[in-house]
Design an enzyme around this catalytic site. Structure first.
Site, mmCIF file in Angstrom:
data_model
loop_
_atom_site.group_PDB
_atom_site.id
_atom_site.type_symbol
_atom_site.label_atom_id
_atom_site.label_comp_id
_atom_site.label_asym_id
_atom_site.label_seq_id
_atom_site.Cartn_x
_atom_site.Cartn_y
_atom_site.Cartn_z
ATOM 1 N N SER A 1 -8.268 34.277 36.036
ATOM 2 C CA SER A 1 -7.054 34.884 36.575
ATOM 3 C C SER A 1 -7.330 36.012 37.555
ATOM 4 O O SER A 1 -6.445 36.378 38.334
ATOM 5 C CB SER A 1 -6.169 35.407 35.438
ATOM 6 N N ASP B 1 -1.051 44.824 33.957
ATOM 7 C CA ASP B 1 -0.478 44.301 32.718
ATOM 8 C C ASP B 1 -1.378 44.477 31.507
ATOM 9 O O ASP B 1 -1.179 43.845 30.478
ATOM 10 C CB ASP B 1 -0.142 42.820 32.889
ATOM 11 N N HIS C 1 -5.149 42.752 34.015
ATOM 12 C CA HIS C 1 -5.377 42.576 35.449
ATOM 13 C C HIS C 1 -5.052 43.857 36.209
ATOM 14 O O HIS C 1 -4.221 44.649 35.765
ATOM 15 C CB HIS C 1 -4.524 41.421 35.969
#
Length: 421
Positions: A96, A387, A390
């Site tokens: 991610s 978050d 990240h």
């Protein structure tokens, strides 16, 4: 013919090389941020909004990014350096931290606002309020953002493709979308492209494009996080799990190399112990916290992972004739952001902008960003963490600038080295 390698190809010994195993810069050479007690007792500077599009923060982030990228370009290779002399082509692999919409395309996941609010002002499939590091790196080459390989509509693969998928790991190697699977997808993409050209049809990348492309690999954070969360003994993670992870990354590099790749850019992992996700986990006491409020044990694990990865990159450079493999130390880059956050204009180094629970970390495993009852800060440019896992658009701008400075890379090459004739 596409050549396949297996995990048994371990002729390159995992171990420390002379320039990979220096004492961690994040432990010895950085000025510590305020103590943990000071950090968690500071006033809550965030004003929470359920959506808060923070237009001013977006403008600030853009200005910060432009300034830092220009500085990095000048510092990394000289102010008079010419731009790419041939069309840059980049293929990215990872999780991610690099996923520009792959998980959304593959699984139908939808990440609505506030994801993407700081730059794109719409959902893009990125787990960030704006751009990822790979986006900033692409901007530095004046090329388009990388389209996810699995995105069927609106994709442009003329500058390469992004195979990174959120949640990806190195192991198990055959489970979607592990690094090995991503490499297999690339081989299919390449074979189909060359087949089209052979039959007189158009393809976004030709043989020369594949040969001269840059292959970016940024993976391992999810493996490392899972290993430590499984409560394995620390020594087992270091001596068994990490070497197995590194073996998969090595196998990916070698498979790509024997299928024509020669330019590689490999990122180490960041400071796992500084993520709000990890800091919010229950602990007996604060004895493992360092002066910046991060968990020493997890950061030591990150450092060991990077040491072994750097060593493998160094040895592969010697073994693979004609290959250039640049290893970049993201642990030092990101820890510096935490330890010296105020110097970069950040106010909250260890608290998530989007999450639940408020100070000190604003992270709740049961109420993630976008989960029921989540809250999001008004100005993400004051936060390092978006978050809890990240980084924010603003933080990614600084990370990208430091990557392009070449000061954290081995060898110290500019990011644009591969697109020079």
């Amino acid at each position: 013919m596409m050549y396949q390698l297996g995990p048994w190809l371990n002729s390159v010994r995992v171990g420390a090389s002379s320039h990979c195993r220096a004492p961690p810069a994040w432990l010895q050479f950085l000025t510590p941020a305020p103590s943990h007690s000071t950090a968690i007792n500071r006033r809550a500077s965030a004003i929470y909004h359920p959506l808060g599009l923070d237009m001013a923060a977006s403008a600030l982030s853009a200005a910060l990014a432009a300034t830092l990228l220009l500085a990095a370009s000048t510092a990394g290779s000289g102010a008079d350096e010419a731009p790419c002399t041939r069309r840059p082509v980049v293929f990215a692999f990872g999780d991610s931290n690099t996923d520009t919409g792959g998980a959304a395309a593959a699984l139908g996941n939808y990440f609505p606002l506030p994801e993407g609010r700081a730059h794109f002002r719409r959902s893009t499939g990125r787990l960030c309020d704006g751009r990822l590091v790979i986006d900033y790196l692409c901007e530095s080459l004046n090329m388009s953002y990388l389209s996810p390989y699995l995105e069927a509509l609106g994709s442009d693969f003329s500058n390469g493709a992004n195979f990174a998928i959120s949640g990806s790991t190195t192991m198990p190697r055959d489970r979607p979308f592990a690094l090995h699977v991503q490499v297999q997808q690339f081989l299919h993409f390449k074979q189909r492209s060359l087949d089209l050209i052979t039959h007189g049809e158009n393809a976004p990348v030709d043989a020369a494009g594949f040969r001269n492309a840059l292959y970016v690999i940024d993976i391992g954070q999810n493996d490392l996080s899972a290993a430590f969360s499984s409560r394995l003994h620390y020594d087992d993670v270091i001596r068994k799990r990490i070497p197995a992870m590194i073996s998969e990354i090595k196998d990916a590099i070698m498979t790509l190399y024997y299928n024509g790749a020669k330019n590689f850019w490999v990122h180490g992992t960041g400071p796992l112990g500084c993520l709000p996700q990890k800091l919010a986990e229950a602990r007996a006491d604060d004895g493992d916290l360092d002066d910046s409020g991060c968990l020493r044990t997890l950061n030591n694990g990150s450092d060991e992972f990077n040491s072994q990865l750097c060593s493998v990159c160094d040895r592969l450079t010697t073994q693979l004739k004609g290959a250039t493999i640049v290893y970049t130390d993201l642990l030092s880059i990101k820890y510096d952001l935490v330890a010296n956050h105020s110097g970069y204009g950040f106010e909250e180094p260890l608290m998530a902008c989007c999450g639940h629970g408020g100070p000190p970390y604003n992270y709740d495993l049961n109420v993630s960003c976008l989960g029921p009852g989540y809250r999001v800060c008004e100005d993400g440019s004051k936060y390092l963490s978006w978050d809890g896992v990240h980084y924010t658009d603003a933080a990614n701008a600084v990370v990208a600038a430091k990557i392009m400075s070449a000061e954290y890379s081995t060898p110290k090459l500019p990011f644009s080295y591969f697109c020079k004739a």
